[in-house]
Design a protein around this motif. Sequence first.
Motif, mmCIF file in Angstrom:
data_model
loop_
_atom_site.group_PDB
_atom_site.id
_atom_site.type_symbol
_atom_site.label_atom_id
_atom_site.label_comp_id
_atom_site.label_asym_id
_atom_site.label_seq_id
_atom_site.Cartn_x
_atom_site.Cartn_y
_atom_site.Cartn_z
ATOM 1 N N VAL A 1 -0.148 18.395 -5.265
ATOM 2 C CA VAL A 1 -0.330 18.398 -3.853
ATOM 3 C C VAL A 1 0.859 19.034 -3.322
ATOM 4 O O VAL A 1 1.900 18.877 -3.675
ATOM 5 N N PRO A 2 0.778 19.879 -2.168
ATOM 6 C CA PRO A 2 1.948 20.309 -1.559
ATOM 7 C C PRO A 2 2.933 19.265 -1.103
ATOM 8 O O PRO A 2 2.514 17.928 -0.854
ATOM 9 N N HIS A 3 4.122 19.511 -0.754
ATOM 10 C CA HIS A 3 5.247 18.405 -0.478
ATOM 11 C C HIS A 3 5.012 17.719 0.926
ATOM 12 O O HIS A 3 5.173 16.557 1.016
ATOM 13 N N THR A 4 4.090 18.318 1.856
ATOM 14 C CA THR A 4 3.777 17.632 2.896
ATOM 15 C C THR A 4 2.877 16.642 2.660
ATOM 16 O O THR A 4 2.563 15.768 3.553
ATOM 17 N N TYR A 5 2.122 16.469 1.536
ATOM 18 C CA TYR A 5 1.280 15.155 1.259
ATOM 19 C C TYR A 5 2.051 14.193 0.482
ATOM 20 O O TYR A 5 1.279 13.258 0.342
ATOM 21 N N ARG A 6 3.254 14.373 0.436
ATOM 22 C CA ARG A 6 4.092 13.167 -0.509
ATOM 23 C C ARG A 6 4.016 12.045 0.622
ATOM 24 O O ARG A 6 4.338 12.311 1.920
ATOM 25 N N LEU A 7 4.137 10.778 0.067
ATOM 26 C CA LEU A 7 4.648 9.729 0.622
ATOM 27 C C LEU A 7 5.547 9.028 -0.007
ATOM 28 O O LEU A 7 5.532 8.936 -1.217
ATOM 29 N N ALA A 8 6.411 8.209 0.822
ATOM 30 C CA ALA A 8 7.550 7.296 0.077
ATOM 31 C C ALA A 8 6.749 5.987 -0.429
ATOM 32 O O ALA A 8 5.777 5.463 0.119
ATOM 33 N N ALA A 9 7.711 5.297 -1.258
ATOM 34 C CA ALA A 9 7.097 4.187 -1.745
ATOM 35 C C ALA A 9 7.623 2.832 -0.905
ATOM 36 O O ALA A 9 8.904 2.954 -0.909
ATOM 37 N N PRO A 10 6.794 2.079 -0.617
ATOM 38 C CA PRO A 10 7.470 0.867 0.223
ATOM 39 C C PRO A 10 8.057 0.101 -0.750
ATOM 40 O O PRO A 10 8.052 0.101 -1.970
ATOM 41 N N ALA A 11 9.143 -0.752 -0.216
ATOM 42 C CA ALA A 11 9.815 -1.563 -1.083
ATOM 43 C C ALA A 11 9.088 -2.816 -1.486
ATOM 44 O O ALA A 11 8.082 -2.967 -0.859
ATOM 45 N N VAL A 12 9.618 -3.583 -2.529
ATOM 46 C CA VAL A 12 8.799 -4.537 -2.764
ATOM 47 C C VAL A 12 8.522 -5.645 -1.662
ATOM 48 O O VAL A 12 9.592 -5.869 -0.753
ATOM 49 N N GLY A 13 7.488 -6.241 -1.363
ATOM 50 C CA GLY A 13 7.299 -6.932 -0.211
ATOM 51 C C GLY A 13 7.082 -6.375 1.127
ATOM 52 O O GLY A 13 6.494 -7.000 2.187
ATOM 53 N N GLU A 14 6.985 -4.932 1.264
ATOM 54 C CA GLU A 14 6.995 -4.056 2.546
ATOM 55 C C GLU A 14 5.615 -3.540 2.501
ATOM 56 O O GLU A 14 5.303 -2.836 3.597
ATOM 57 N N ALA A 15 4.760 -3.511 1.423
ATOM 58 C CA ALA A 15 3.439 -2.651 1.561
ATOM 59 C C ALA A 15 2.688 -3.419 2.566
ATOM 60 O O ALA A 15 2.277 -4.595 2.751
ATOM 61 N N LYS A 16 1.830 -2.596 3.236
ATOM 62 C CA LYS A 16 0.925 -2.940 4.302
ATOM 63 C C LYS A 16 -0.590 -2.957 3.865
ATOM 64 O O LYS A 16 -1.385 -3.508 4.395
ATOM 65 N N ASP A 17 -0.713 -2.299 2.768
ATOM 66 C CA ASP A 17 -2.127 -2.180 2.205
ATOM 67 C C ASP A 17 -1.982 -2.001 0.763
ATOM 68 O O ASP A 17 -0.968 -1.680 0.149
ATOM 69 N N ALA B 1 3.755 -7.916 -8.389
ATOM 70 C CA ALA B 1 5.086 -8.226 -7.971
ATOM 71 C C ALA B 1 5.342 -7.424 -6.581
ATOM 72 O O ALA B 1 6.049 -7.776 -5.686
ATOM 73 N N CYS B 2 4.458 -6.333 -6.440
ATOM 74 C CA CYS B 2 4.543 -5.683 -5.260
ATOM 75 C C CYS B 2 3.753 -6.037 -3.969
ATOM 76 O O CYS B 2 3.805 -5.312 -2.935
ATOM 77 N N MET B 3 2.979 -7.103 -4.513
ATOM 78 C CA MET B 3 2.134 -7.326 -3.124
ATOM 79 C C MET B 3 2.262 -8.911 -2.925
ATOM 80 O O MET B 3 1.161 -9.757 -2.822
ATOM 81 N N PRO B 4 3.316 -9.463 -2.584
ATOM 82 C CA PRO B 4 3.659 -11.187 -2.393
ATOM 83 C C PRO B 4 2.675 -11.260 -0.881
ATOM 84 O O PRO B 4 2.922 -10.351 0.001
ATOM 85 N N GLY B 5 2.015 -12.162 -0.865
ATOM 86 C CA GLY B 5 1.560 -12.572 0.463
ATOM 87 C C GLY B 5 -0.037 -11.886 0.470
ATOM 88 O O GLY B 5 -0.727 -12.060 1.416
ATOM 89 N N PHE B 6 -0.456 -11.213 -0.445
ATOM 90 C CA PHE B 6 -1.764 -10.672 -0.454
ATOM 91 C C PHE B 6 -2.636 -11.661 -1.199
ATOM 92 O O PHE B 6 -2.343 -12.097 -1.986
ATOM 93 N N LYS B 7 -3.864 -11.942 -0.906
ATOM 94 C CA LYS B 7 -4.867 -12.463 -1.434
ATOM 95 C C LYS B 7 -6.070 -11.466 -1.806
ATOM 96 O O LYS B 7 -6.565 -10.938 -0.810
ATOM 97 N N VAL B 8 -6.145 -11.122 -2.909
ATOM 98 C CA VAL B 8 -6.817 -10.026 -3.273
ATOM 99 C C VAL B 8 -7.490 -10.199 -4.770
ATOM 100 O O VAL B 8 -6.877 -10.924 -5.592
ATOM 101 N N ARG B 9 -8.722 -9.571 -5.055
ATOM 102 C CA ARG B 9 -9.301 -9.626 -6.262
ATOM 103 C C ARG B 9 -9.656 -8.234 -6.493
ATOM 104 O O ARG B 9 -10.136 -7.540 -5.969
ATOM 105 N N LEU B 10 -9.003 -7.730 -7.661
ATOM 106 C CA LEU B 10 -9.127 -6.422 -8.254
ATOM 107 C C LEU B 10 -9.764 -6.256 -9.603
ATOM 108 O O LEU B 10 -9.735 -7.400 -10.266
ATOM 109 N N ASN B 11 -10.222 -5.373 -10.055
ATOM 110 C CA ASN B 11 -10.540 -5.228 -11.314
ATOM 111 C C ASN B 11 -9.837 -3.592 -11.836
ATOM 112 O O ASN B 11 -9.321 -3.003 -11.096
ATOM 113 N N ALA B 12 -10.017 -3.403 -13.191
ATOM 114 C CA ALA B 12 -9.272 -2.219 -13.842
ATOM 115 C C ALA B 12 -9.496 -1.122 -13.229
ATOM 116 O O ALA B 12 -8.874 -0.072 -12.958
ATOM 117 N N PRO B 13 -10.737 -0.783 -12.825
ATOM 118 C CA PRO B 13 -11.032 0.668 -12.411
ATOM 119 C C PRO B 13 -10.481 0.778 -10.665
ATOM 120 O O PRO B 13 -9.915 1.704 -10.248
#
Length: 204
Positions: free
Chosen positions: A112-128, A170-182
């Motif tokens: 993708v073009p550079h304008t589509y790039r997003l930074a990585a949140p630090a551990v514990g700072e992800a909102k979604d 480890a990147c999602m402390p505080g999340f209560k989530v159920r995920l699968n491989a896909p």
Amino acid sequence: MKRLVLLGMILAAPASAQVGGGQSGVSTSTPATNMRPFQELRNFGACFARNQPKDALRIIATQPGSAEEKSVLGKLIAGEHTTCLFGGTKMAMPGVFARGAIAEGLLGSGGVPHTYRLAAPAVGEAKDLHGVARCYTNGHRSEVRDLLSTRAGSPEEVKAVAGLWNDFRACMPGFKVRLNAPWIRFLLAEAMLRLPPETPQAGG
């Protein structure tokens, strides 16, 4: 009219997440009982990215889970505005599946073009979950590449996810989530696509 419905192919309910108290994520590590829909989805994403690159970028640019995303996906995928489905065929799936399949396609066709790039949140700072995926991928690109090299829905995919799960959650402390491989695969595909390129190490 033929309709390919991928929602609920693996889990009876789509993944969900909450930010706040509660345990970290729990991964469901069971291979899909039918790999074909996931292979078809992956092929669709590659075709869409190759033949409709502007539409692919339009989808990736939307905010995950937003009304705009729903509208754009409805027009470009759930509708008939694509050459990547047989005539009279429609496809229904969670937004993360559509985004991830198209992201995999874009990874294989120039990114993708550079304008589509997003930074990585630090551990514990992800909102979604998309932020969680970028947090993990930022330090584990090799593991993500290995995951994306497996067949979608396969035992190999599940094994790759099991190997990265502890570091991923480890990147999602505080999340209560159920995920699968896909779900994890498609989240990480978009994360790989949207992170800035790796900076070469000095002397490398």
